[in-house]
Design a protein around this motif. Structure first.
Motif, PDB file in Angstrom:
ATOM      1  N   GLY A  50       0.778  -1.232   0.000  1.00  5.40           N
ATOM      2  CA  GLY A  50       0.000   0.000   0.000  1.00  5.40           C
ATOM      3  C   GLY A  50       0.812   1.286   0.000  1.00  5.40           C
ATOM      4  O   GLY A  50       0.242   2.372  -0.059  1.00  5.40           O
ATOM      5  N   THR A  53       0.387   3.288  -3.294  1.00  7.31           N
ATOM      6  CA  THR A  53      -0.955   3.865  -3.350  1.00  7.31           C
ATOM      7  C   THR A  53      -1.052   5.102  -2.461  1.00  7.31           C
ATOM      8  O   THR A  53      -1.537   6.151  -2.882  1.00  7.31           O
ATOM      9  CB  THR A  53      -2.011   2.817  -2.921  1.00  7.31           C
ATOM     10  OG1 THR A  53      -1.910   1.687  -3.795  1.00  7.31           O
ATOM     11  CG2 THR A  53      -3.408   3.382  -2.954  1.00  7.31           C
ATOM     12  N   GLU A  54      -0.567   4.989  -1.236  1.00  5.77           N
ATOM     13  CA  GLU A  54      -0.616   6.113  -0.300  1.00  5.77           C
ATOM     14  C   GLU A  54       0.204   7.303  -0.812  1.00  5.77           C
ATOM     15  O   GLU A  54      -0.267   8.438  -0.816  1.00  5.77           O
ATOM     16  CB  GLU A  54      -0.095   5.674   1.072  1.00  5.77           C
ATOM     17  CG  GLU A  54      -0.124   6.772   2.108  1.00  5.77           C
ATOM     18  CD  GLU A  54       0.392   6.331   3.469  1.00  5.77           C
ATOM     19  OE1 GLU A  54       0.490   7.201   4.350  1.00  5.77           O
ATOM     20  OE2 GLU A  54       0.710   5.134   3.650  1.00  5.77           O
ATOM     21  N   ALA A  57      -1.430   8.883  -3.962  1.00  9.29           N
ATOM     22  CA  ALA A  57      -2.619   9.654  -3.598  1.00  9.29           C
ATOM     23  C   ALA A  57      -2.222  11.010  -3.022  1.00  9.29           C
ATOM     24  O   ALA A  57      -2.858  12.033  -3.325  1.00  9.29           O
ATOM     25  CB  ALA A  57      -3.473   8.874  -2.606  1.00  9.29           C
ATOM     26  N   GLU A  82       0.836  -4.191 -11.452  1.00  9.35           N
ATOM     27  CA  GLU A  82       0.801  -3.625 -10.101  1.00  9.35           C
ATOM     28  C   GLU A  82       0.693  -2.103 -10.156  1.00  9.35           C
ATOM     29  O   GLU A  82      -0.078  -1.498  -9.402  1.00  9.35           O
ATOM     30  CB  GLU A  82       2.035  -4.040  -9.295  1.00  9.35           C
ATOM     31  CG  GLU A  82       2.094  -5.519  -8.994  1.00  9.35           C
ATOM     32  CD  GLU A  82       2.782  -6.333 -10.095  1.00  9.35           C
ATOM     33  OE1 GLU A  82       3.104  -5.777 -11.169  1.00  9.35           O
ATOM     34  OE2 GLU A  82       2.962  -7.533  -9.878  1.00  9.35           O
ATOM     35  N   ASN A  85      -2.761  -1.100 -11.189  1.00 13.86           N
ATOM     36  CA  ASN A  85      -3.697  -1.257 -10.076  1.00 13.86           C
ATOM     37  C   ASN A  85      -3.611  -0.102  -9.087  1.00 13.86           C
ATOM     38  O   ASN A  85      -4.631   0.333  -8.546  1.00 13.86           O
ATOM     39  CB  ASN A  85      -3.473  -2.591  -9.368  1.00 13.86           C
ATOM     40  CG  ASN A  85      -3.892  -3.768 -10.215  1.00 13.86           C
ATOM     41  OD1 ASN A  85      -4.706  -3.638 -11.127  1.00 13.86           O
ATOM     42  ND2 ASN A  85      -3.318  -4.923  -9.940  1.00 13.86           N
ATOM     43  N   VAL A  86      -2.409   0.402  -8.845  1.00 10.22           N
ATOM     44  CA  VAL A  86      -2.244   1.569  -7.969  1.00 10.22           C
ATOM     45  C   VAL A  86      -3.027   2.740  -8.547  1.00 10.22           C
ATOM     46  O   VAL A  86      -3.789   3.415  -7.843  1.00 10.22           O
ATOM     47  CB  VAL A  86      -0.749   1.946  -7.800  1.00 10.22           C
ATOM     48  CG1 VAL A  86      -0.596   3.342  -7.184  1.00 10.22           C
ATOM     49  CG2 VAL A  86      -0.030   0.910  -6.957  1.00 10.22           C
ATOM     50  N   ILE A  88      -5.535   2.783 -10.667  1.00 12.20           N
ATOM     51  CA  ILE A  88      -6.980   2.532 -10.617  1.00 12.20           C
ATOM     52  C   ILE A  88      -7.510   2.738  -9.199  1.00 12.20           C
ATOM     53  O   ILE A  88      -8.567   3.347  -8.995  1.00 12.20           O
ATOM     54  CB  ILE A  88      -7.300   1.127 -11.154  1.00 12.20           C
ATOM     55  CG1 ILE A  88      -7.020   1.079 -12.665  1.00 12.20           C
ATOM     56  CG2 ILE A  88      -8.739   0.731 -10.846  1.00 12.20           C
ATOM     57  CD1 ILE A  88      -6.980  -0.313 -13.253  1.00 12.20           C
ATOM     58  N   ARG A  89      -6.759   2.266  -8.194  1.00  9.25           N
ATOM     59  CA  ARG A  89      -7.192   2.423  -6.793  1.00  9.25           C
ATOM     60  C   ARG A  89      -7.347   3.886  -6.402  1.00  9.25           C
ATOM     61  O   ARG A  89      -8.195   4.210  -5.563  1.00  9.25           O
ATOM     62  CB  ARG A  89      -6.208   1.741  -5.839  1.00  9.25           C
ATOM     63  CG  ARG A  89      -6.471   0.274  -5.629  1.00  9.25           C
ATOM     64  CD  ARG A  89      -5.728  -0.287  -4.432  1.00  9.25           C
ATOM     65  NE  ARG A  89      -4.288  -0.268  -4.572  1.00  9.25           N
ATOM     66  CZ  ARG A  89      -3.562  -1.168  -5.240  1.00  9.25           C
ATOM     67  NH1 ARG A  89      -4.164  -2.174  -5.840  1.00  9.25           N
ATOM     68  NH2 ARG A  89      -2.263  -1.081  -5.301  1.00  9.25           N
ATOM     69  N   ILE A  90      -6.541   4.777  -6.972  1.00  7.89           N
ATOM     70  CA  ILE A  90      -6.637   6.191  -6.585  1.00  7.89           C
ATOM     71  C   ILE A  90      -7.456   7.004  -7.587  1.00  7.89           C
ATOM     72  O   ILE A  90      -7.443   8.231  -7.553  1.00  7.89           O
ATOM     73  CB  ILE A  90      -5.253   6.822  -6.325  1.00  7.89           C
ATOM     74  CG1 ILE A  90      -4.370   6.811  -7.568  1.00  7.89           C
ATOM     75  CG2 ILE A  90      -4.568   6.125  -5.152  1.00  7.89           C
ATOM     76  CD1 ILE A  90      -3.062   7.595  -7.396  1.00  7.89           C
ATOM     77  N   GLU A  93      -8.209   6.639 -14.676  1.00 14.14           N
ATOM     78  CA  GLU A  93      -8.891   5.813 -15.667  1.00 14.14           C
ATOM     79  C   GLU A  93      -8.020   5.661 -16.903  1.00 14.14           C
ATOM     80  O   GLU A  93      -7.321   6.589 -17.306  1.00 14.14           O
ATOM     81  CB  GLU A  93     -10.224   6.453 -16.062  1.00 14.14           C
ATOM     82  CG  GLU A  93     -11.201   6.522 -14.906  1.00 14.14           C
ATOM     83  CD  GLU A  93     -12.514   7.163 -15.294  1.00 14.14           C
ATOM     84  OE1 GLU A  93     -12.621   7.728 -16.407  1.00 14.14           O
ATOM     85  OE2 GLU A  93     -13.447   7.092 -14.474  1.00 14.14           O
ATOM     86  N   LYS A 110      -6.557  11.265 -14.511  1.00 15.90           N
ATOM     87  CA  LYS A 110      -7.540  11.613 -13.476  1.00 15.90           C
ATOM     88  C   LYS A 110      -7.805  13.099 -13.600  1.00 15.90           C
ATOM     89  O   LYS A 110      -6.880  13.896 -13.714  1.00 15.90           O
ATOM     90  CB  LYS A 110      -6.998  11.277 -12.079  1.00 15.90           C
ATOM     91  CG  LYS A 110      -7.999  11.550 -10.980  1.00 15.90           C
ATOM     92  CD  LYS A 110      -7.518  10.992  -9.659  1.00 15.90           C
ATOM     93  CE  LYS A 110      -8.578  11.220  -8.606  1.00 15.90           C
ATOM     94  NZ  LYS A 110      -8.226  10.536  -7.364  1.00 15.90           N
TER      95      LYS A 110
END
Length: 115
Positions: A50, A53-54, A57, A82, A85-86, A88-90, A93, A110
């Motif tokens: 994570g 991702t953190e 963001a 991977e 996916n990061v 997409i999670r935040i 598109e 985004k």
């Protein structure tokens, strides 16, 4: 000079308790763009926890709220699921795919309105 002139560049991602450097995140120019892209990378031992991702963001928030970007682009090699996916999670598109230096590259975007 990027930080001084444009308030963007690369930041290190550091493990809080040990101050060990895990990787980097930031806003960097690629492909002759008018605005920098989101970029991030971690040392393999820190992936899947994570941290990317953190950190991504946080930089996205900085780009929209401090630098007042209307949108933000990020690119990744097509095989690197991977990283996709990061993004997409935040909330990024998929927008397009193209070959750069004979490597399939996936672009995500985004918009501030989605933020």
């Amino acid at each position: 000079m990027q930080f001084k002139n444009e308030y963007c560049g690369l930041w290190k991602i550091q493990l809080h308790n040990s101050h060990k450097i895990m990787g980097f995140v930031g806003l960097w120019y690629f492909f002759n763009e008018t605005q920098p892209q989101l970029i991030f990378g971690l040392m393999p031992v820190f992936t899947g926890k994570g941290y990317a991702t953190e950190a991504s963001a946080c930089i996205t928030n900085y780009a929209f709220n401090t630098l007042d970007f209307d949108s933000l682009i990020a690119a990744t090699d097509k095989p690197h699921k991977e990283s996709q996916n990061v993004l997409i999670r935040i909330g990024f598109e998929f927008v397009w795919e193209k070959s750069i230096n004979n490597k399939p590259t996936i672009f995500y975007k985004k918009s501030k309105s989605v933020f």
